[in-house]
Scaffold this active site. Structure first.
Site, PDB file in Angstrom:
ATOM      1  N   ILE A  12      31.909  33.831  45.186  1.00 45.20           N
ATOM      2  CA  ILE A  12      31.047  34.486  46.178  1.00 45.20           C
ATOM      3  C   ILE A  12      29.671  34.747  45.565  1.00 45.20           C
ATOM      4  CG2 ILE A  12      30.841  36.415  47.788  1.00 45.20           C
ATOM      5  CD1 ILE A  12      33.921  36.750  47.546  1.00 45.20           C
ATOM      6  N   SER A 124      37.098  45.119  49.619  1.00 45.84           N
ATOM      7  CA  SER A 124      38.017  44.161  50.244  1.00 45.84           C
ATOM      8  C   SER A 124      38.742  44.816  51.406  1.00 45.84           C
ATOM      9  CB  SER A 124      39.036  43.725  49.188  1.00 45.84           C
ATOM     10  OG  SER A 124      40.132  43.087  49.804  1.00 45.84           O
ATOM     11  N   TYR A 149      45.320  45.450  41.869  1.00 45.54           N
ATOM     12  CA  TYR A 149      44.023  44.892  42.268  1.00 45.54           C
ATOM     13  C   TYR A 149      43.441  45.697  43.432  1.00 45.54           C
ATOM     14  CZ  TYR A 149      40.727  42.091  44.906  1.00 45.54           C
ATOM     15  OH  TYR A 149      39.622  41.700  45.622  1.00 45.54           O
ATOM     16  N   LYS A 153      40.005  48.425  43.894  1.00 42.87           N
ATOM     17  CA  LYS A 153      38.940  48.397  44.917  1.00 42.87           C
ATOM     18  C   LYS A 153      38.839  49.766  45.585  1.00 42.87           C
ATOM     19  CE  LYS A 153      37.634  44.228  44.369  1.00 42.87           C
ATOM     20  NZ  LYS A 153      36.346  43.988  43.757  1.00 42.87           N
ATOM     21  N   ASN A 179      38.695  37.298  54.627  1.00 38.47           N
ATOM     22  CA  ASN A 179      39.186  36.185  53.796  1.00 38.47           C
ATOM     23  C   ASN A 179      38.124  35.096  53.636  1.00 38.47           C
ATOM     24  OD1 ASN A 179      41.561  37.675  54.800  1.00 38.47           O
ATOM     25  ND2 ASN A 179      42.702  36.121  53.716  1.00 38.47           N
ATOM     26  N   ARG A 231      44.974  36.106  59.797  1.00 39.92           N
ATOM     27  CA  ARG A 231      43.899  36.668  58.960  1.00 39.92           C
ATOM     28  C   ARG A 231      42.536  36.335  59.561  1.00 39.92           C
ATOM     29  NH1 ARG A 231      47.910  38.429  57.318  1.00 39.92           N
ATOM     30  NH2 ARG A 231      48.677  38.653  55.173  1.00 39.92           N
ATOM     31  N   GLY A 295      54.578  42.017  50.113  1.00 38.98           N
ATOM     32  CA  GLY A 295      53.265  42.688  50.196  1.00 38.98           C
ATOM     33  C   GLY A 295      52.399  42.187  51.336  1.00 38.98           C
TER      34      GLY A 295
HETATM   35  P1  NAD Z   1      35.334  35.017  40.998  1.00 39.65           P
HETATM   36  O1  NAD Z   1      36.422  35.240  40.010  1.00 39.65           O
HETATM   37  O2  NAD Z   1      35.026  33.629  41.413  1.00 39.65           O
HETATM   38  O3  NAD Z   1      33.981  35.708  40.495  1.00 39.65           O
HETATM   39  C1  NAD Z   1      33.978  36.854  39.676  1.00 39.65           C
HETATM   40  C2  NAD Z   1      33.009  36.596  38.524  1.00 39.65           C
HETATM   41  O4  NAD Z   1      32.977  37.770  37.702  1.00 39.65           O
HETATM   42  C3  NAD Z   1      33.447  35.446  37.625  1.00 39.65           C
HETATM   43  O5  NAD Z   1      32.354  34.575  37.416  1.00 39.65           O
HETATM   44  C4  NAD Z   1      33.881  36.120  36.330  1.00 39.65           C
HETATM   45  O6  NAD Z   1      33.646  35.309  35.197  1.00 39.65           O
HETATM   46  C5  NAD Z   1      33.036  37.374  36.345  1.00 39.65           C
HETATM   47  N1  NAD Z   1      33.597  38.512  35.606  1.00 39.65           N
HETATM   48  C6  NAD Z   1      34.849  39.033  35.691  1.00 39.65           C
HETATM   49  N2  NAD Z   1      34.964  40.099  34.876  1.00 39.65           N
HETATM   50  C7  NAD Z   1      33.762  40.269  34.269  1.00 39.65           C
HETATM   51  C8  NAD Z   1      33.255  41.197  33.326  1.00 39.65           C
HETATM   52  N3  NAD Z   1      34.018  42.179  32.835  1.00 39.65           N
HETATM   53  N4  NAD Z   1      31.972  41.072  32.916  1.00 39.65           N
HETATM   54  C9  NAD Z   1      31.183  40.091  33.399  1.00 39.65           C
HETATM   55  N5  NAD Z   1      31.609  39.172  34.303  1.00 39.65           N
HETATM   56  C10 NAD Z   1      32.893  39.270  34.741  1.00 39.65           C
HETATM   57  O7  NAD Z   1      35.691  35.916  42.286  1.00 39.65           O
HETATM   58  P2  NAD Z   1      35.060  35.905  43.743  1.00 39.65           P
HETATM   59  O8  NAD Z   1      36.053  35.329  44.677  1.00 39.65           O
HETATM   60  O9  NAD Z   1      33.689  35.368  43.701  1.00 39.65           O
HETATM   61  O10 NAD Z   1      35.032  37.470  44.026  1.00 39.65           O
HETATM   62  C11 NAD Z   1      33.897  38.261  43.721  1.00 39.65           C
HETATM   63  C12 NAD Z   1      34.219  39.717  44.004  1.00 39.65           C
HETATM   64  O11 NAD Z   1      34.598  39.852  45.361  1.00 39.65           O
HETATM   65  C13 NAD Z   1      35.360  40.260  43.170  1.00 39.65           C
HETATM   66  O12 NAD Z   1      35.064  41.605  42.830  1.00 39.65           O
HETATM   67  C14 NAD Z   1      36.532  40.219  44.122  1.00 39.65           C
HETATM   68  O13 NAD Z   1      37.504  41.179  43.823  1.00 39.65           O
HETATM   69  C15 NAD Z   1      35.855  40.521  45.445  1.00 39.65           C
HETATM   70  N6  NAD Z   1      36.590  40.009  46.595  1.00 39.65           N
HETATM   71  C16 NAD Z   1      36.939  38.688  46.629  1.00 39.65           C
HETATM   72  C17 NAD Z   1      37.666  38.198  47.706  1.00 39.65           C
HETATM   73  C18 NAD Z   1      38.079  36.747  47.760  1.00 39.65           C
HETATM   74  O14 NAD Z   1      38.926  36.396  48.544  1.00 39.65           O
HETATM   75  N7  NAD Z   1      37.495  35.851  46.966  1.00 39.65           N
HETATM   76  C19 NAD Z   1      38.030  39.056  48.751  1.00 39.65           C
HETATM   77  C20 NAD Z   1      37.646  40.391  48.691  1.00 39.65           C
HETATM   78  C21 NAD Z   1      36.931  40.860  47.603  1.00 39.65           C
HETATM   79  C1  UD1 Z   2      44.720  37.997  49.728  1.00 40.59           C
HETATM   80  C2  UD1 Z   2      44.988  39.213  48.890  1.00 40.59           C
HETATM   81  C3  UD1 Z   2      44.024  40.315  49.242  1.00 40.59           C
HETATM   82  C4  UD1 Z   2      42.591  39.818  49.166  1.00 40.59           C
HETATM   83  C5  UD1 Z   2      42.467  38.629  50.121  1.00 40.59           C
HETATM   84  C6  UD1 Z   2      41.095  38.033  50.190  1.00 40.59           C
HETATM   85  C7  UD1 Z   2      47.409  39.019  48.533  1.00 40.59           C
HETATM   86  C8  UD1 Z   2      48.753  39.630  48.800  1.00 40.59           C
HETATM   87  N1  UD1 Z   2      46.362  39.625  49.105  1.00 40.59           N
HETATM   88  O1  UD1 Z   2      44.933  38.338  51.051  1.00 40.59           O
HETATM   89  O2  UD1 Z   2      44.190  41.407  48.353  1.00 40.59           O
HETATM   90  O3  UD1 Z   2      41.692  40.834  49.544  1.00 40.59           O
HETATM   91  O4  UD1 Z   2      43.370  37.618  49.651  1.00 40.59           O
HETATM   92  O5  UD1 Z   2      40.921  37.169  49.131  1.00 40.59           O
HETATM   93  O6  UD1 Z   2      47.293  38.059  47.798  1.00 40.59           O
HETATM   94  N2  UD1 Z   2      49.793  31.889  52.759  1.00 40.59           N
HETATM   95  C9  UD1 Z   2      50.783  30.940  52.882  1.00 40.59           C
HETATM   96  N3  UD1 Z   2      50.963  30.069  51.849  1.00 40.59           N
HETATM   97  C10 UD1 Z   2      50.201  30.097  50.707  1.00 40.59           C
HETATM   98  C11 UD1 Z   2      49.191  31.071  50.607  1.00 40.59           C
HETATM   99  C12 UD1 Z   2      49.005  31.967  51.640  1.00 40.59           C
HETATM  100  O7  UD1 Z   2      51.493  30.886  53.886  1.00 40.59           O
HETATM  101  O8  UD1 Z   2      50.446  29.282  49.796  1.00 40.59           O
HETATM  102  C13 UD1 Z   2      49.565  32.812  53.885  1.00 40.59           C
HETATM  103  C14 UD1 Z   2      49.753  34.277  53.547  1.00 40.59           C
HETATM  104  O9  UD1 Z   2      51.077  34.668  53.704  1.00 40.59           O
HETATM  105  C15 UD1 Z   2      48.770  34.935  54.542  1.00 40.59           C
HETATM  106  C16 UD1 Z   2      47.665  33.895  54.702  1.00 40.59           C
HETATM  107  O10 UD1 Z   2      48.217  32.656  54.277  1.00 40.59           O
HETATM  108  O11 UD1 Z   2      49.408  35.097  55.792  1.00 40.59           O
HETATM  109  C17 UD1 Z   2      46.443  34.193  53.845  1.00 40.59           C
HETATM  110  O12 UD1 Z   2      46.849  34.393  52.497  1.00 40.59           O
HETATM  111  P1  UD1 Z   2      45.799  34.558  51.304  1.00 40.59           P
HETATM  112  O13 UD1 Z   2      44.800  33.478  51.358  1.00 40.59           O
HETATM  113  O14 UD1 Z   2      46.581  34.728  50.040  1.00 40.59           O
HETATM  114  O15 UD1 Z   2      45.041  35.897  51.673  1.00 40.59           O
HETATM  115  P2  UD1 Z   2      45.631  37.364  52.023  1.00 40.59           P
HETATM  116  O16 UD1 Z   2      47.061  37.437  51.776  1.00 40.59           O
HETATM  117  O17 UD1 Z   2      45.118  37.731  53.373  1.00 40.59           O
END
Ligand code: NAD
Ligand code: UD1
Length: 339
Positions: A12, A124, A149, A153, A179, A231, A295
């Site tokens: 992101i 999140s 995790y 948050k 998502n 989702r 979960g």
């Molecule tokens: P990502 O793992 O691709 O990016 C996170 C970055 O942070 C990575 O480049 C990693 O190297 C860096 N990092 C981790 N720990 C660090 C530290 N201690 N010091 C410096 N750098 C560090 O993840 P993302 O999907 O881009 O997510 C970004 C943020 O958004 C995260 O906080 C994640 O929890 C949150 N978030 C992600 C999702 C999702 O589905 N991807 C959903 C909700 C929230």
């Molecule tokens: C997950 C995280 C959540 C995070 C969110 C956004 C879990 C339990 N939760 O949510 O904390 O904020 O991602 O990144 O991991 N699914 C399948 N097969 C797969 C993978 C997923 O059927 O191989 C289904 C899941 O059951 C769900 C949907 O796809 O219904 C989305 O799953 P996923 O992409 O893992 O996201 P979340 O579970 O919504």
């Protein structure tokens, strides 16, 4: 004045750095490359059309962070850095609390000492827990998270709220993502999961490209239109643009704590996603029905009204575009940034 993006080389963060640069902001990244690589930075610079400075530094490294603030005029921080795998967080809670909470505390302390008190935080939808009923609104009670995790948050949200209560100079925006999927249109940056993906879209794209044999659909007996989990999938570029709007809003003046959902407001089931992806990619995605994943909840989608009303932001990209862009990224980079 610059914007410091922690975790800016990640999924992101990389898209947000591009959106910030396009919006005219000067961007500086701090990342320890734990879950990203210099190749991602090179692609970000390519898309921005200029060098984006990156400090390779852990946000728990107080002296390292302080140096970044001393060497630059930083106006605000967008804080992505953290660990994000739900399953892994149950195996490694100490690492998750240390990195996510310890890192945020050190970051905020260094910000305070350098008189930078504007922060946008990656929260999140997971903070809504298991019991709120969708569409989820920012006014609903947060908490009841089910894994370390998610709890990091939730705890960071509380920490940042307490910081504002103690010192009204702070401006904190909590963005609750639903998502995120999709990738930049160029196919040059995207999600690059380590090992076998946990999340649905990267799993699907790896099945489609032949790296994984079939998708397991976790449960088909939920109370949803086809029995599979629903989702709110949001295009990562829409999400990135939401950060630009949130930053503009903070920098316009005193805001205190603000919370926004970043989602589309639409829920799609697992099988809806499989179908839409097959259409967009022209590839078959073989799947089998598997037991529910512990979960998981049946349905989770946002009410995104507040972000529209206050920030003037709404998601513009639909499911077809999300699938096309996820597939372009995967097919152009079968091995992620290793290609
Ligand atoms: P990502 O793992 O691709 O990016 C996170 C970055 O942070 C990575 O480049 C990693 O190297 C860096 N990092 C981790 N720990 C660090 C530290 N201690 N010091 C410096 N750098 C560090 O993840 P993302 O999907 O881009 O997510 C970004 C943020 O958004 C995260 O906080 C994640 O929890 C949150 N978030 C992600 C999702 C999702 O589905 N991807 C959903 C909700 C929230
Ligand atoms: C997950 C995280 C959540 C995070 C969110 C956004 C879990 C339990 N939760 O949510 O904390 O904020 O991602 O990144 O991991 N699914 C399948 N097969 C797969 C993978 C997923 O059927 O191989 C289904 C899941 O059951 C769900 C949907 O796809 O219904 C989305 O799953 P996923 O992409 O893992 O996201 P979340 O579970 O919504």
């Amino acid at each position: 004045m610059a914007i410091l993006v922690t975790g800016g080389a990640g999924f992101i963060g990389s898209h947000t750095c591009v959106a910030l640069t396009q919006a005219g902001y000067e961007v500086i990244i701090v990342d320890n490359y734990y879950n990203s690589s210099p190749k991602s930075l090179a692609r970000i610079c390519e898309l921005c059309g200029k060098d984006i400075p990156l400090y390779e530094c852990d946000i728990r490294d107080r002296a390292g962070l302080d140096k970044i603030f001393k060497e630059n005029k930083i106006e605000a921080v967008i804080h992505f850095a953290g660990l994000k795998a739900v399953g892994e967080s149950c195996q490694k809670p100490i690492e998750y609390y240390d990195n996510n909470i310890g890192g945020t505390l050190t970051l905020c302390d260094v910000m305070r000492h350098n008189n930078c008190k504007n922060i946008v935080f990656s929260s999140s939808a997971t903070v809504y827990g298991m019991h709120n009923v969708s569409p989820l609104k920012e006014t609903m009670p947060a908490g009841g998270t089910t894994n370390p995790y998610g709890t990091t948050k939730y705890m960071i949200e509380i920490i940042l709220e307490d910081i504002v209560k103690s010192d009204s100079d702070w401006n904190v925006t909590l963005l609750r993502y639903f998502n995120p999927i999709g990738a930049h249109k160029s196919g040059r940056i995207g999600e690059n999961p380590n090992g076998i993906p946990n999340n649905l879209m990267p799993y699907i794209t790896q099945v489609a490209i032949g790296k994984l044999p079939e998708l397991s659909v976790f449960g088909d007996d939920y109370d949803t239109h086809d029995g599979t989990g629903v989702r709110d999938y949001i295009h990562v570029v829409d999400l990135a643009e939401g950060h630009v709007k949130a930053l503009n809003n903070i920098l316009e003046g005193k805001k205190g704590v603000q919370i926004f959902n970043l989602g589309t407001g639409h829920g799609y089931s697992v099988l809806d996603i499989v179908k839409a992806f097959e259409q967009a990619s022209g590839r078959k995605v073989p799947y089998k029905i598997a037991p529910r994943r512990p979960g998981d909840i049946a349905t989770c989608y946002s009410d995104p009204t507040k972000a529209k009303e206050v920030l003037g932001w709404e998601a513009k990209r639909g499911l077809e575009e999300m699938c096309e862009d996820s597939w372009r990224w995967q097919s152009m980079n079968p091995n992620g940034f290793e290609d």
